[in-house]
Motif scaffolding. Structure first.
Motif, PDB file in Angstrom:
ATOM      1  N   UNK A  38       2.996   9.321  -1.257  1.00 43.17           N
ATOM      2  CA  UNK A  38       2.062  10.077  -2.360  1.00 43.17           C
ATOM      3  C   UNK A  38       0.663   9.172  -2.128  1.00 43.17           C
ATOM      4  N   UNK A  39      -0.406   9.445  -1.666  1.00 42.79           N
ATOM      5  CA  UNK A  39      -1.500   8.634  -1.769  1.00 42.79           C
ATOM      6  C   UNK A  39      -1.813   8.295  -2.954  1.00 42.79           C
ATOM      7  N   UNK A  40      -2.270   6.763  -2.862  1.00 42.37           N
ATOM      8  CA  UNK A  40      -2.432   6.065  -4.439  1.00 42.37           C
ATOM      9  C   UNK A  40      -4.079   5.993  -4.506  1.00 42.37           C
ATOM     10  N   UNK A  41      -4.799   5.856  -3.045  1.00 44.49           N
ATOM     11  CA  UNK A  41      -5.993   5.576  -3.058  1.00 44.49           C
ATOM     12  C   UNK A  41      -6.427   4.117  -2.659  1.00 44.49           C
ATOM     13  N   UNK A  42      -7.442   3.762  -2.898  1.00 42.51           N
ATOM     14  CA  UNK A  42      -8.092   2.531  -2.493  1.00 42.51           C
ATOM     15  C   UNK A  42      -7.748   1.509  -3.682  1.00 42.51           C
ATOM     16  N   UNK A  43      -7.248   0.249  -3.341  1.00 42.03           N
ATOM     17  CA  UNK A  43      -7.073  -0.798  -4.300  1.00 42.03           C
ATOM     18  C   UNK A  43      -7.678  -2.057  -3.692  1.00 42.03           C
ATOM     19  N   UNK A  44      -8.303  -2.784  -4.553  1.00 39.34           N
ATOM     20  CA  UNK A  44      -9.242  -4.036  -3.878  1.00 39.34           C
ATOM     21  C   UNK A  44      -8.023  -5.091  -3.628  1.00 39.34           C
TER      22      UNK A  44
ATOM     23  N   UNK B 180     -10.245 -11.032  -0.591  1.00 37.98           N
ATOM     24  CA  UNK B 180     -10.203 -11.381   0.960  1.00 37.98           C
ATOM     25  C   UNK B 180     -10.389 -10.244   1.813  1.00 37.98           C
ATOM     26  N   UNK B 181      -9.906  -8.961   1.477  1.00 39.35           N
ATOM     27  CA  UNK B 181      -9.818  -7.844   2.263  1.00 39.35           C
ATOM     28  C   UNK B 181     -10.773  -6.696   1.880  1.00 39.35           C
ATOM     29  N   UNK B 182     -11.020  -6.684   0.554  1.00 43.24           N
ATOM     30  CA  UNK B 182     -11.738  -5.562  -0.033  1.00 43.24           C
ATOM     31  C   UNK B 182     -10.969  -4.428  -0.375  1.00 43.24           C
ATOM     32  N   UNK B 183     -11.421  -3.212  -0.643  1.00 45.25           N
ATOM     33  CA  UNK B 183     -10.682  -1.905  -0.664  1.00 45.25           C
ATOM     34  C   UNK B 183      -9.952  -1.873   0.420  1.00 45.25           C
ATOM     35  N   UNK B 184      -8.576  -1.569   0.178  1.00 46.42           N
ATOM     36  CA  UNK B 184      -7.587  -1.051   1.244  1.00 46.42           C
ATOM     37  C   UNK B 184      -6.664   0.389   0.560  1.00 46.42           C
ATOM     38  N   UNK B 185      -6.562   1.182   1.430  1.00 37.90           N
ATOM     39  CA  UNK B 185      -5.747   2.457   1.176  1.00 37.90           C
ATOM     40  C   UNK B 185      -4.435   1.988   0.966  1.00 37.90           C
ATOM     41  N   UNK B 186      -3.666   2.666  -0.139  1.00 43.13           N
ATOM     42  CA  UNK B 186      -2.399   2.382  -0.204  1.00 43.13           C
ATOM     43  C   UNK B 186      -1.662   3.692  -0.544  1.00 43.13           C
ATOM     44  N   UNK B 187      -0.173   3.748  -0.405  1.00 40.28           N
ATOM     45  CA  UNK B 187       0.439   4.971  -0.575  1.00 40.28           C
ATOM     46  C   UNK B 187       1.725   4.647  -1.371  1.00 40.28           C
TER      47      UNK B 187
END
Length: 559
Positions: A537-543, A546-553
């Motif tokens: 299930x897509x969670x969306x972007x999380x901050x 040191x990496x910035x926004x990253x997509x998570x699931x």
């Protein structure tokens, strides 16, 4: 299990362990006690060995002096008799080979290959028998063996007669087989001349009878069977009648054919007579040789038995002297062995504990490398999957229950996770407080490490739910997963720790810390590798710092 079995069994296992590890268990005062026992036992054993050695030396010295002469003489007599008999048997073998093979390889070749070697073996028999005579003339042999000298002289004369008979038989064979002029050559010449005349008649029946006669002749020459020579004579008779009855041979040809056939039959009779003479020359030797040889061997064996009896008698004296020392040695050795076995058992147990502690801290492969010698262990792994899990609300729970209960609950949970890691062939890295870290794909590469981590994460949620139900406490966990390269190695010199470093580890930790209680949050790298096998299930972007926004699931289950 006996004391000695325990002692040597523990010693072997300890040696195997000591060769494979340089980690020494710290035993404290018990180690000093073991050392003292080893020293005391060693000193006692040394004294025991000295005592038994001195007693044995004095006793066995008597045995040696009494039996040395008997042993040497009896063994030498037996060796000479066996050597004489073996040389004679070899001569008999060469004799049989000569008579069997001379007609195939030619008389001259057989004379070189067998007859000459036969003479050398006979010379060896006579040389050994001379040494045997000189030995039994001494004072170290029994009277019975000394009285056997006439038998040896008889044996020598018999061997000499046999050698002379063999030479005469060889001479007779030369009459048969000497090239171009022997009886066999004459037989072949007559049969060839007879065949040439018969062929002129061009009468098939005559050639059939001729070939039948030659077949029986060849069978006799190769096998020397009397029945075959009768067949030759019978076939020659039939051939003679056929020649007389032939209408295609003129009178001169019939006369010549019958003359050659008569010469052929006379040559056959002479060959048979020579064969009988050859056989009579050597056949009577077997029984005589066997009788005398068995008599000499019997005397030699009796001499050995006499020496053994003398050794047995003198050994009984030594046995009485040694008995007291041996009985004391057995009792003391049992005590010493028990001390050794107990000490080794304790030392092995301590070393086993040390081994298990080391394997609880480090992976098996890494522990094995450390055992081989101190060195820096650091490796790069291009593709692993890291899982972080954290128990939600554990800090609040620690304020409500006692420390003992808290640690017991945490131990039960993490022990369950350890079993899951072992079941999925994954490597537990460490626990920090109420956080749990596990990795797949190292220290040994694993093709399905991503799926294994995902399966374990789902199992962890199931086990936490079950544990909450059984304990009556409301437990929940956050799980974060990421896939990528890491660096792994061992740090520390006293308290070892095997740990991982790299962005892959940091991102996995952020997936957990920014996750949702009761959920499994994975990075996009992990999602791309599992999307065809698991529900997400897509969670969306999380901050991520040191990496910035990253997509998570969020991992929901397996297809």
């Amino acid at each position: 299990m006996s004391i000695w079995q325990r002692l040597f069994g523990f010693r072997l296992r300890l040696n195997r362990r000591s060769r494979n590890t340089n980690v020494t268990p710290k035993i404290g005062r018990r180690g000093l006690s073991i050392t003292s026992k080893f020293i005391a036992a060693f000193v006692a054993l040394l004294l025991l060995l000295v005592q038994v050695a001195m007693t044995g030396f004095l006793s066995l010295n008597t045995v040696v002096k009494e039996t040395e002469a008997a042993i040497v003489s009896s063994v030498e007599v037996q060796r000479l008799v066996f050597g004489m008999d073996n040389a004679l048997q070899e001569a008999r073998r060469l004799e049989r080979d000569f008579f069997w093979r001379w007609s195939y390889i030619g008389f001259s070749a057989a004379l070189t290959d067998y007859a000459e070697t036969h003479r050398q073996q006979i010379d060896k028999v006579l040389e050994i028998s001379g040494r045997l005579q000189r030995l039994i003339a001494g004072d170290r042999v029994s009277d019975a063996l000394r009285r056997s000298n006439p038998d040896i002289l008889s044996y020598i004369r018999m061997v000499e007669r046999y050698s002379s008979s063999f030479k005469e038989a060889v001479g007779l064979v030369s009459s048969l087989g000497i090239d171009n002029v022997g009886l066999l050559a004459q037989l072949e010449q007559n049969s060839t001349q007879l065949r040439d005349i018969i062929q002129l008649a061009q009468e098939p029946q005559l050639m059939v009878l001729y070939r039948e006669m030659k077949k029986f002749e060849e069978e006799y020459v190769s096998k020397r069977q009397t029945a075959k020579i009768h067949k030759v004579s019978e076939a020659a008779g039939h051939l003679g009648q056929a020649i007389k009855a032939s209408v295609k041979l003129d009178a001169l040809q019939q006369t010549q054919s019958l003359e050659y056939l008569q010469k052929y039959e006379l040559a056959v009779q002479e060959i048979v007579q020579l064969d009988r003479e050859i056989d009579s020359k050597v056949s009577s030797f077997d029984a005589q040789a066997l009788e005398v040889s068995e008599k000499l061997l019997g005397l030699a064996n009796k001499e050995v038995e006499r020496a053994r009896a003398q050794i047995s008698q003198t050994s009984r004296i030594a046995t009485v002297l040694l008995l007291a020392a041996v009985l004391g040695a057995v009792l003391l050795a049992g005590v010493i062995a028990n001390v050794f076995a107990t000490a080794l058992q304790r030392l092995e147990a301590e070393q086993g504990k040390s081994e298990r502690l080391l394997l609880n801290i480090l992976p098996q492969a890494i522990a094995n490398r450390l055992k081989q010698g101190p060195s820096t262990i650091a490796e790069s792994f291009a593709d692993v999957t890291v899982l972080f899990a954290d128990i939600v609300g554990f800090t609040e729970l620690s304020a409500r229950i006692s420390p003992t209960e808290l640690v017991e609950l945490l131990n039960q949970i993490f022990s369950t996770f350890d079993l899951l890691a072992e079941r999925h062939n994954l490597e537990k890295i460490k626990t920090i407080g109420d956080a749990y870290m596990v990795v797949g794909g190292l220290p040994k590469p694993q093709v399905d490490h991503i799926e294994a981590i995902a399966d374990m994460a789902l199992d962890m949620l199931t086990e936490i739910s079950r544990f909450s139900t059984s304990s009556g406490e409301s437990f929940n966990i956050r799980i974060g997963i990421n896939t990528g390269p890491v660096v792994a190695g061992v740090i520390g010199t006293k308290k070892f720790i095997y740990d991982l470093w790299g962005d892959t580890v940091n991102i996995a930790s952020r997936m957990e810390s920014h996750g949702i209680p009761g959920c499994i949050q994975v990075s996009e790298a992990t999602y791309e590798r599992l999307r065809d096998k698991f529900h997400f299930e897509p969670r969306g972007a999380i901050y991520v710092k040191g990496k910035g926004d990253m997509n998570s699931y969020l991992l929901k289950g397996k297809f």
